[in-house]
Scaffold this active site. Structure first.
Site, short mmCIF file in Angstrom:
data_model
loop_
_atom_site.label_atom_id
_atom_site.label_comp_id
_atom_site.label_asym_id
_atom_site.label_seq_id
_atom_site.Cartn_x
_atom_site.Cartn_y
_atom_site.Cartn_z
N ASP A 295 -37.21 -17.70 -48.87
CA ASP A 295 -35.77 -17.82 -49.03
C ASP A 295 -35.06 -17.71 -47.68
O ASP A 295 -35.08 -16.66 -47.06
CB ASP A 295 -35.32 -16.68 -49.97
CG ASP A 295 -33.82 -16.75 -50.26
OD1 ASP A 295 -33.18 -17.76 -49.90
OD2 ASP A 295 -33.31 -15.79 -50.85
N ASP B 118 -29.74 -24.23 -47.18
CA ASP B 118 -30.32 -23.12 -47.92
C ASP B 118 -31.56 -23.60 -48.68
O ASP B 118 -31.51 -24.64 -49.34
CB ASP B 118 -29.27 -22.57 -48.90
CG ASP B 118 -29.79 -21.39 -49.70
OD1 ASP B 118 -30.58 -20.59 -49.16
OD2 ASP B 118 -29.42 -21.27 -50.90
#
Ligand SMILES: *[C@@H]1O[C@H](CO)[C@@H](O)[C@H](O)[C@H]1NC(C)=O
Ligand SMILES: *[C@@H]1O[C@H](CO)[C@@H](O)[C@H](O)[C@H]1NC(C)=O
Ligand SMILES: *[C@@H]1O[C@H](CO)[C@@H](O)[C@H](O)[C@H]1NC(C)=O
Length: 475
Positions: free
Chosen positions: A151, A355
């Site tokens: 992440d 992201d």
């Protein structure tokens, strides 16, 4: 894109170029040929190329690349996490979580913009991505394999640990036992690393018998709390980090779907990017390729050894959102070779981040509207069907085995043109013949999500202050 298609397009464009040259003089032929010169603004792709097959076909590069971790989609046949641990979510569930993740960036961004006292990169509140990607690392001595979701929007790496003092969820591998690792140690409450936790987790540390305790909460109710420790981290046989700081979670619950924890690739000092930098000449850099579908594999590499000369770079922004996240400057969008009429202030006002955990790219509402109208105008031959979840442009392709879609490129700061792969243009709705335009509008912030990043090599050169892209990254 399938290689056979690119070859076909290259051949047909050269052939058409010859045709244009050869047919000068005949008005009719020339105009026909000129129409076809634009053929490379479209691509015809098999619908099957959007869907995972039932068996895993690892990408060649993934195997070939030494010193890189294999990246697999959590929900596909290449993932070890068994189906009963990973309950597949419905489309509605996936995108309601995706929207919560997007909203958590907005909230943080607005606080930053308004200059409130909140300087923490409010990790709390960020739901873990539901369609995220997994890598397997080794922790401790002797080394134990653990599958972690990675992440770029989180900083602290953590895994579930024995004893599960309060709660552990089911995971694929045995839960890590720090007491069985000869290289594990607790971090003391008075250490400088313990003092770094608020910046990495958004929450102040706790202290149990002088051992530092971390806490992290996610907006969807997922939580991990435990000892802040350090141990030997084995990424690959060549990449070993002694004394890697991580969360050893003894109270964990949430939507982690069989993964043993999370690998934090954010910009903070405690992220693995920063902790691994000394291995790579103090250069904070990593790159990954996310596979085209869940039945293929990609890679995650630290250091710059695998970065090809075909990578093009756009600057990382340091203002506003860029302090906590990977912020980029989007300048323009092209559909079928035509620049969309969007005032560039639309992008600069909202800001744009990249992201790995947001599934679908969000564009400022006016930019999305322009994109949607341009795509719809190019796809009038296909029947539009009802909106689904966050998607408002969906086609019923039950009568088709392939689809001709316009090419879409996004132009980033420094005139860096990135063509979106076909798997980033249409999103197949599971168990249906419906394919939706894989973008959505958003009121505040823009996010370049993981669906649009598929098959690209994406390079995060933090020290160099730039993010790079190259096509065909996994192939
Ligand atoms: C133009 O290209 C398309 C697709 O490649 C093809 O179907 C069509 O026949 C071509 N038209 C002409 C006039 O060559
Ligand atoms: C770490 O701290 C916990 C809590 O105080 C303790 O139970 C454990 O034994 C410590 N582990 C090591 C390796 O010191
Ligand atoms: C773009 O938007 C800004 C702010 O709304 C405005 O001042 C500017 O004139 C616009 N530019 C164009 C070319 O429309």
């Amino acid at each position: 894109m399938e290689p056979s298609n690119s070859i076909f397009l290259v051949l047909s464009s050269s052939f058409l170029f010859l045709l244009v040259v050869a047919s000068k003089g005949s008005t009719l032929e020339r105009s026909e040929a000129q129409i076809n010169v634009t053929a490379h603004h479209y691509q015809t792709v098999k619908l099957s190329s959007f869907l995972p097959s039932s068996i895993c076909s690892p990408s060649i590069n993934g195997d070939k690349k030494r010193g890189s971790l294999e990246v697999v989609h959590k929900h596909g046949p290449c993932s070890k996490l068994s189906k009963d641990l990973v309950k597949p979510l419905t489309v509605e569930e996936i995108f309601s979580h995706d929207q919560s993740r997007v909203d958590s960036f907005i909230n943080t961004g607005r606080k930053d913009i308004q200059g409130s006292k909140t300087t923490l990169p409010a990790k709390s509140g960020r739901p873990i991505g539901t369609e995220n990607y997994i890598v397997t690392i080794g922790l401790g001595t002797p080394k134990k394999d653990l599958s972690l979701a990675f992440d770029t929007g989180s900083h602290l790496t953590w895994t579930q640990c024995q004893p599960c003092a309060v709660s552990c969820y089911s995971q694929y591998e045995p839960i890590f036992e720090p007491s069985s690792s000869t290289t594990y140690s607790n971090i003391s409450c008075t250490s400088s690393e313990c003092a770094e936790l608020p910046s990495a987790t958004g929450k102040p540390p706790g202290c149990i018998s002088s051992a530092c305790v971390y806490r992290m909460g996610y907006g969807d109710g997922s939580v991990t709390i435990g000892l802040f420790g350090k141990d030997k981290l084995t990424l690959t046989s060549d990449d070993v980090i002694d004394g890697f700081f991580f969360g050893c979670g003894q109270n964990n619950y949430g939507l982690f779907g069989g993964a043993a924890g999370l690998l934090g690739l954010g910009k903070d000092k405690l992220s693995i990017v920063s902790q691994s930098a000394s291995k790579y000449g103090n250069h904070e850099v990593f790159s990954y390729c996310l596979p085209a579908t869940a039945s293929s594999t990609g890679y995650l590499t630290f250091g710059s050894s695998d970065i090809g000369s075909n990578v093009v770079y756009t600057p990382l922004l340091t203002t506003k959102l860029g302090k906590s996240y990977y912020a980029l400057d989007l300048e323009a969008i092209y559909v079928s070779g035509n620049k969309l009429a969007i005032n560039t202030t639309v992008f600069t006002t909202s800001g744009m981040i990249i992201d790995s955990g947001t599934v679908i790219t969000r564009l400022p509402s006016t930019a999305y509207a322009a994109l949607r109208e341009a795509v719809r105008a190019e796809m009038t031959q296909y029947p539009l069907t009802q909106a689904i979840s966050i998607f408002d442009t969906c086609y019923d392709l039950s009568q088709y085995s392939d689809v001709t879609i316009p090419k879409i490129s996004m132009v980033w700061g420094g005139n860096v043109n990135v063509e979106i792969p076909s798997q980033g243009i249409l999103y197949p709705i599971p168990d249906s013949q419906v394919y939706c335009l894989a973008f959505a509008g958003n009121q505040y912030i823009g996010i370049f999500g993981n669906t649009q990043q598929k098959t690209l090599q994406v390079v995060y050169d933090v020290t160099g202050g730039k993010v790079g892209f190259a096509a065909g990254g996994c192939a």
